[in-house]
Each structure stands twice: as C-alpha cells, then as structure tokens.
Scaffold this motif. Structure first.
Motif, PDB file in Angstrom:
ATOM      1  N   GLN A   1     -43.016  10.583 171.680  1.00 14.45           N
ATOM      2  CA  GLN A   1     -43.484  10.273 170.602  1.00 14.45           C
ATOM      3  C   GLN A   1     -44.416  11.017 169.939  1.00 14.45           C
ATOM      4  N   LYS A   2     -45.535  11.640 171.011  1.00 10.49           N
ATOM      5  CA  LYS A   2     -46.074  12.607 170.701  1.00 10.49           C
ATOM      6  C   LYS A   2     -46.054  13.717 169.861  1.00 10.49           C
ATOM      7  N   GLN A   3     -44.933  13.770 170.089  1.00  9.28           N
ATOM      8  CA  GLN A   3     -43.532  15.486 169.769  1.00  9.28           C
ATOM      9  C   GLN A   3     -43.466  14.898 168.194  1.00  9.28           C
ATOM     10  N   ALA A   4     -43.139  13.932 168.416  1.00 11.25           N
ATOM     11  CA  ALA A   4     -43.061  13.371 166.957  1.00 11.25           C
ATOM     12  C   ALA A   4     -44.191  13.583 165.956  1.00 11.25           C
ATOM     13  N   LEU A   5     -45.027  13.177 166.571  1.00 12.46           N
ATOM     14  CA  LEU A   5     -46.949  13.010 165.786  1.00 12.46           C
ATOM     15  C   LEU A   5     -47.231  14.300 165.165  1.00 12.46           C
ATOM     16  N   VAL A   6     -46.993  15.317 166.592  1.00 16.19           N
ATOM     17  CA  VAL A   6     -47.466  16.648 166.148  1.00 16.19           C
ATOM     18  C   VAL A   6     -45.974  17.232 164.990  1.00 16.19           C
ATOM     19  N   SER A   7     -44.657  16.940 165.392  1.00 17.04           N
ATOM     20  CA  SER A   7     -43.711  18.011 164.223  1.00 17.04           C
ATOM     21  C   SER A   7     -44.338  17.204 162.740  1.00 17.04           C
ATOM     22  N   ILE A   8     -44.744  16.375 162.023  1.00 13.15           N
ATOM     23  CA  ILE A   8     -44.979  15.594 161.597  1.00 13.15           C
ATOM     24  C   ILE A   8     -45.647  16.637 160.145  1.00 13.15           C
ATOM     25  N   PRO A   9     -46.294  17.303 160.453  1.00  8.63           N
ATOM     26  CA  PRO A   9     -46.470  18.775 159.138  1.00  8.63           C
ATOM     27  C   PRO A   9     -45.561  19.829 159.006  1.00  8.63           C
ATOM     28  N   LEU A  10     -44.894  19.796 160.146  1.00  7.12           N
ATOM     29  CA  LEU A  10     -43.461  20.584 159.506  1.00  7.12           C
ATOM     30  C   LEU A  10     -42.702  20.069 158.941  1.00  7.12           C
ATOM     31  N   GLY A  11     -42.123  18.645 158.920  1.00  8.61           N
ATOM     32  CA  GLY A  11     -41.238  17.260 158.310  1.00  8.61           C
ATOM     33  C   GLY A  11     -42.153  17.975 156.212  1.00  8.61           C
ATOM     34  N   LEU A  12     -43.521  17.669 156.618  1.00 10.17           N
ATOM     35  CA  LEU A  12     -44.441  17.647 155.295  1.00 10.17           C
ATOM     36  C   LEU A  12     -44.010  18.992 154.623  1.00 10.17           C
ATOM     37  N   ALA A  13     -43.684  19.675 155.183  1.00 11.57           N
ATOM     38  CA  ALA A  13     -43.921  21.027 154.224  1.00 11.57           C
ATOM     39  C   ALA A  13     -42.131  21.007 153.528  1.00 11.57           C
ATOM     40  N   MET A  14     -41.437  20.921 153.961  1.00 14.80           N
ATOM     41  CA  MET A  14     -40.236  20.571 153.984  1.00 14.80           C
ATOM     42  C   MET A  14     -40.463  19.531 152.472  1.00 14.80           C
ATOM     43  N   VAL A  15     -40.898  18.764 153.146  1.00 14.64           N
ATOM     44  CA  VAL A  15     -40.753  18.181 151.599  1.00 14.64           C
ATOM     45  C   VAL A  15     -41.601  18.337 150.356  1.00 14.64           C
ATOM     46  N   LEU A  16     -43.030  19.322 151.006  1.00 17.58           N
ATOM     47  CA  LEU A  16     -43.684  19.788 149.656  1.00 17.58           C
ATOM     48  C   LEU A  16     -43.063  20.730 149.188  1.00 17.58           C
ATOM     49  N   ALA A  17     -42.055  21.422 149.852  1.00 14.16           N
ATOM     50  CA  ALA A  17     -41.713  22.555 148.761  1.00 14.16           C
ATOM     51  C   ALA A  17     -40.438  22.545 148.631  1.00 14.16           C
ATOM     52  N   ALA A  18     -39.824  21.372 148.293  1.00 23.01           N
ATOM     53  CA  ALA A  18     -38.974  20.813 147.846  1.00 23.01           C
ATOM     54  C   ALA A  18     -39.619  19.935 146.608  1.00 23.01           C
ATOM     55  N   ALA A  19     -40.715  19.439 146.068  1.00 26.02           N
ATOM     56  CA  ALA A  19     -41.557  18.843 145.238  1.00 26.02           C
ATOM     57  C   ALA A  19     -42.695  19.830 144.963  1.00 26.02           C
ATOM     58  N   ASN A  20     -42.523  20.354 144.495  1.00 28.76           N
ATOM     59  CA  ASN A  20     -43.087  21.754 143.708  1.00 28.76           C
ATOM     60  C   ASN A  20     -42.819  21.647 142.900  1.00 28.76           C
ATOM     61  N   PRO A  21     -43.566  20.974 141.498  1.00 26.14           N
ATOM     62  CA  PRO A  21     -43.263  21.358 140.499  1.00 26.14           C
ATOM     63  C   PRO A  21     -42.612  21.925 139.093  1.00 26.14           C
ATOM     64  N   GLN A  22     -43.281  23.620 139.868  1.00 27.34           N
ATOM     65  CA  GLN A  22     -42.860  24.562 139.049  1.00 27.34           C
ATOM     66  C   GLN A  22     -41.803  24.942 138.931  1.00 27.34           C
ATOM     67  N   PRO A  23     -41.104  24.656 137.779  1.00 26.17           N
ATOM     68  CA  PRO A  23     -39.794  24.874 137.300  1.00 26.17           C
ATOM     69  C   PRO A  23     -39.307  26.154 137.380  1.00 26.17           C
ATOM     70  N   ALA A  24     -39.890  27.507 137.248  1.00 23.93           N
ATOM     71  CA  ALA A  24     -39.039  28.942 137.212  1.00 23.93           C
ATOM     72  C   ALA A  24     -39.477  29.198 138.910  1.00 23.93           C
ATOM     73  N   LEU A  25     -38.555  29.759 139.381  1.00 25.25           N
ATOM     74  CA  LEU A  25     -38.215  30.873 140.335  1.00 25.25           C
ATOM     75  C   LEU A  25     -39.061  31.418 139.976  1.00 25.25           C
ATOM     76  N   GLY A  26     -39.684  32.593 140.845  1.00 22.84           N
ATOM     77  CA  GLY A  26     -40.892  33.908 141.059  1.00 22.84           C
ATOM     78  C   GLY A  26     -40.890  34.242 142.268  1.00 22.84           C
ATOM     79  N   PRO A  27     -41.309  35.853 142.300  1.00 25.77           N
ATOM     80  CA  PRO A  27     -40.523  36.941 143.764  1.00 25.77           C
ATOM     81  C   PRO A  27     -40.838  35.659 144.712  1.00 25.77           C
ATOM     82  N   GLN A  28     -42.163  34.791 144.859  1.00 25.29           N
ATOM     83  CA  GLN A  28     -42.516  34.022 146.152  1.00 25.29           C
ATOM     84  C   GLN A  28     -41.444  32.839 146.306  1.00 25.29           C
TER      85      GLN A  28
END
Length: 279
Positions: A118-145
């Motif tokens: 369960q501690k491993q699950a806790l410290v893995s939260i930033p990993l899951g959050l990064a994936m969610v935030l990447a998908a939720a980026n509202p910027q519509p167009a893809l760029g070089p980044q």
C-alpha cells in the motif's frame, strides 16, 4: 481543472492503485512468489494511464492526438515491462529483494507485506497523475514538445527492452555448473551503466511532462513523475537492494565492475563514475 476536480482525480488514482496492490498482495499470498508483485504493479499503473487517456478529468477532446499518445504509451509500457517481469518471475521461486524483507518479518510477514504494498501504491500516485495530466492537457494542437515526447518514449522502451534482452542472453550463456562463465554482465548497454534498464525506465517518465506542460498550470505537476521514479530506482527499491544482492552473490567481481562502470546514467566504458553511497 478546479481544485476540487484535482482532488477527486487524486483520490481516484489512489484508490485504483491501492486496489491494484491489494491484488498484488493476494497474488503473493497464493503463489508465495513475490516476483508477481511487480507484474501486478506494472499493469495497475498502465490501467490507470489508459483510463486517464480515455476519461481525462477535464474532458479534453483531442482523442486522436495527445490522448491517443498517452493511451499508446501506457499500453506499450505496461505490456512490455509487465510481460518481461512475468516471464522472469516464472523462472524464479522468489524476488530476492522482497525475500530478504519477508525473512526478517517472520510470522508478521503477511501484514507487513500488505502495508508495504500500500505504501508502493501511495508513492506511485505521481506516476498515475502525470499520465492523467498529460491526457487532460487542453491545448488542442500538437507541437514539437509533443513529438519530442514520442521520441523520448520510443528511446526509453527500446533501450530498456535491449538492456533486458542483453541480460537475459548473458544469463542463458552463463548458466549451469558446467558453464559458470563470467559472473557479471558487461555486454552492450551494461558496459555503460550497471543499471541501464533502470535508466531507460526513468527516461520514459520524462515523456509525460512533455505532453502535460503547456498552456495550463496543472501540467507542471507531471514533473513529479520522473522525480519520483528516479528517487525510487536510485535510492529506494531499485539500485540499493540490487547492489547489495549482487555484492553478496558476486563478491569481488561485482566490486571491480562498480569501480569501472557508472551506476545509473550511461557513461562511456572506462570513464570514472561518480562515487555514490552504494559503490
């Protein structure tokens, strides 16, 4: 994304990862092989990333571009790493990193193992959050980044797969009492780093901040993923216990390997590595 929505997202990620690691605990209890823990963890994180790509909290609608990238990244990473760990686990009776802990816990091992997972699950939260935030980026167009993120992830997956394959071939060529061979793998990427698989695993998590950071403030939180992964691999559950195990089983051969080979970041063979606490 409002603060309330962000907190709900964090809670959902935490619950999903906690459930995943509960399944990992049950798998260990049933098989008595702690190697399955990392297999279940990998697929759990991958499922969180896939869910975040398909159901981002902001309702971002670029399903054909950035969300599709996150979904592809999560699936490719989880399938490659999860199947690799599963294949390795089928060939062992236990993971030496967990086995040492379990031995020390004695009769209290089941409870202690559950808490640890369960501690491993806790410290893995930033990993899951990064994936969610990447998908939720509202910027519509893809760029070089965004395309740089594709390159980073491709290099990371290919590099880690190559390192794993090189180590697997080395082990096969040096197995058995009639063919003891060399004690330490120093072929290919393993001449540049003592843990190239860990390095490329860390590298892959840099792709998500590249996708997440843009025209909104929440994206910067995705940087916590590579920071967290580096801390885990370099100082907690990766390098230190594995180095301890290798010194115990390989002795002077591994000490010599430590002296001439970089610990984490690949450096040209023969270049004096930075001194660390586990060298």
């Amino acid at each position: 994304m409002t603060l309330a929505l962000f907190l709900v997202t964090l809670l959902c990620i935490a619950l999903a990862l906690g459930a995943g690691m509960s399944l990992a605990w049950l798998a260990w209890r049933r098989t008595k092989n702690s190697g399955w823990v990392d297999t279940v963890w990998t697929f759990s994180v991958g499922i969180v990333g896939l869910a975040g790509a398909l159901l981002p909290p902001t309702g971002a609608d670029a399903i054909g571009s950035r969300r599709a990238m996150v979904a592809a990244f999560a699936c490719l990473w989880a399938l490659r790493l999860g199947l690799h760990i599963a294949r390795r686990t089928r060939g062992i009776t236990d993971d030496p990193r967990y086995a040492r802990l379990l031995q020390g816990w004695g009769a209290d091992a089941p409870r202690q193992m559950f808490v640890l997972l369960q501690k491993q699950a806790l410290v893995s939260i930033p990993l899951g959050l990064a994936m969610v935030l990447a998908a939720a980026n509202p910027q519509p167009a893809l760029g070089p980044q965004d395309w740089l993120a594709v390159v980073v992830m491709a290099v990371a997956i290919a590099g880690e797969a190559t390192a794993d394959a090189q180590l697997r071939r080395f082990a096969a060529d040096n197995r058995g009492p009639d063919n003891p061979g060399r004690k330490v793998c120093e072929v290919g990427l393993w001449r540049w780093s003592r843990h190239p698989n860990y390095f490329f695993e860390w590298l892959g998590w840099l792709a998500y901040p590249l996708l997440a950071i843009g025209a909104w403030q929440w994206g910067w939180l995705a940087l916590a993923a590579p920071v967290c992964m580096y801390w885990l691999l370099a100082y907690v559950s990766g390098v230190p216990p594995l180095e301890e195990h290798m010194l115990a089983t390989r002795g002077d051969a591994y000490r010599a390997y430590q002296r001439r080979t970089s610990t984490f970041f690949p450096l040209p063979p023969g270049m004096k590595p930075r001194v660390t606490s586990w060298d």
